[in-house]
Design a protein around this motif. Structure first.
Motif, PDB file in Angstrom:
ATOM      1  N   SER A 255       7.834  75.124  54.780  1.00 19.17           N
ATOM      2  CA  SER A 255       9.524  73.928  54.672  1.00 19.17           C
ATOM      3  C   SER A 255      10.523  75.371  54.382  1.00 19.17           C
ATOM      4  O   SER A 255      11.705  75.051  54.875  1.00 19.17           O
TER       5      SER A 255
ATOM      6  N   VAL B  65      14.632  78.828  60.028  1.00 19.40           N
ATOM      7  CA  VAL B  65      14.571  79.124  61.188  1.00 19.40           C
ATOM      8  C   VAL B  65      15.791  77.704  61.938  1.00 19.40           C
ATOM      9  O   VAL B  65      16.787  77.806  62.812  1.00 19.40           O
ATOM     10  N   PHE B  66      15.938  76.759  61.172  1.00 19.52           N
ATOM     11  CA  PHE B  66      16.997  75.320  61.514  1.00 19.52           C
ATOM     12  C   PHE B  66      18.241  75.663  60.445  1.00 19.52           C
ATOM     13  O   PHE B  66      17.904  74.474  59.680  1.00 19.52           O
ATOM     14  N   ARG B  67      18.938  76.525  60.460  1.00 24.70           N
ATOM     15  CA  ARG B  67      20.158  76.913  58.998  1.00 24.70           C
ATOM     16  C   ARG B  67      20.792  75.358  58.780  1.00 24.70           C
ATOM     17  O   ARG B  67      21.371  74.941  58.328  1.00 24.70           O
ATOM     18  N   GLN B  68      20.762  74.295  60.335  1.00 29.12           N
ATOM     19  CA  GLN B  68      21.394  73.509  59.813  1.00 29.12           C
ATOM     20  C   GLN B  68      20.483  72.307  58.465  1.00 29.12           C
ATOM     21  O   GLN B  68      21.386  71.440  58.293  1.00 29.12           O
ATOM     22  N   ILE B  69      19.506  72.744  58.387  1.00 24.97           N
ATOM     23  CA  ILE B  69      18.755  71.655  57.278  1.00 24.97           C
ATOM     24  C   ILE B  69      19.725  71.399  56.360  1.00 24.97           C
ATOM     25  O   ILE B  69      19.997  70.232  55.113  1.00 24.97           O
TER      26      ILE B  69
ATOM     27  N   SER C 148      19.054  83.664  55.609  1.00 28.23           N
ATOM     28  CA  SER C 148      17.941  82.761  56.375  1.00 28.23           C
ATOM     29  C   SER C 148      16.170  84.066  56.586  1.00 28.23           C
ATOM     30  O   SER C 148      15.176  83.649  56.797  1.00 28.23           O
TER      31      SER C 148
ATOM     32  N   LEU D  88      11.418  76.653  58.089  1.00 31.71           N
ATOM     33  CA  LEU D  88      11.852  75.255  58.530  1.00 31.71           C
ATOM     34  C   LEU D  88      13.425  75.332  58.667  1.00 31.71           C
ATOM     35  O   LEU D  88      14.678  75.667  59.108  1.00 31.71           O
ATOM     36  N   MET D  89      13.567  75.954  57.125  1.00 33.45           N
ATOM     37  CA  MET D  89      15.103  76.334  56.649  1.00 33.45           C
ATOM     38  C   MET D  89      15.778  77.444  56.990  1.00 33.45           C
ATOM     39  O   MET D  89      16.612  77.759  57.032  1.00 33.45           O
TER      40      MET D  89
END
Length: 118
Positions: free
Chosen positions: A43, A49-53, A6, A46-47
């Motif tokens: 993008s 920071v929001f590791r769920q994506i 990340s 976002l991937m």
């Protein structure tokens, strides 16, 4: 997806932002052309920071590792960008060829008016 991965995504995105801003300031790229790269870097942010994506999309596409999804995503986006760049370059080549032919005909016409070679 590990915290290190990340962090790598975030650092990569920041480097892309920095590079594009530097190129814009030096007038080496237009703002319109840099839009793709800003969205691409966003993008990645976002991937990162929001590791769920990546986990979500890896599950949807049946990819075992979220990191593999990120690699596949990056490869797919860059291949798509390369395709559109190739299309644009082909169109520009056609335009340049047409302009060169028109200019050659214009010069030939100007030369014939003044008694030059025909």
């Amino acid at each position: 997806m590990s915290l290190l991965f990340s962090a790598t995504l975030l650092i990569s995105a920041l480097l892309i932002f920095w590079l594009i801003l530097r190129k814009i300031r030096r007038s080496e790229v237009t703002i319109a052309d840099s839009t793709f790269w800003f969205l691409f870097a966003l993008s990645l942010v976002l991937m990162g920071v929001f590791r769920q994506i990546p986990f979500f999309f890896a599950g949807i596409f049946g990819i075992e590792s979220p990191a593999n999804f990120v690699f596949a995503y990056v490869i797919a986006v860059l291949i798509l960008r390369e395709f559109y760049s190739t299309v644009e370059i082909s169109q520009l080549r056609v335009r340049v060829r047409g302009l060169a032919q028109k200019e050659a005909l214009r010069e030939l016409g100007d030369a014939s008016k003044w008694g030059g070679p025909k």
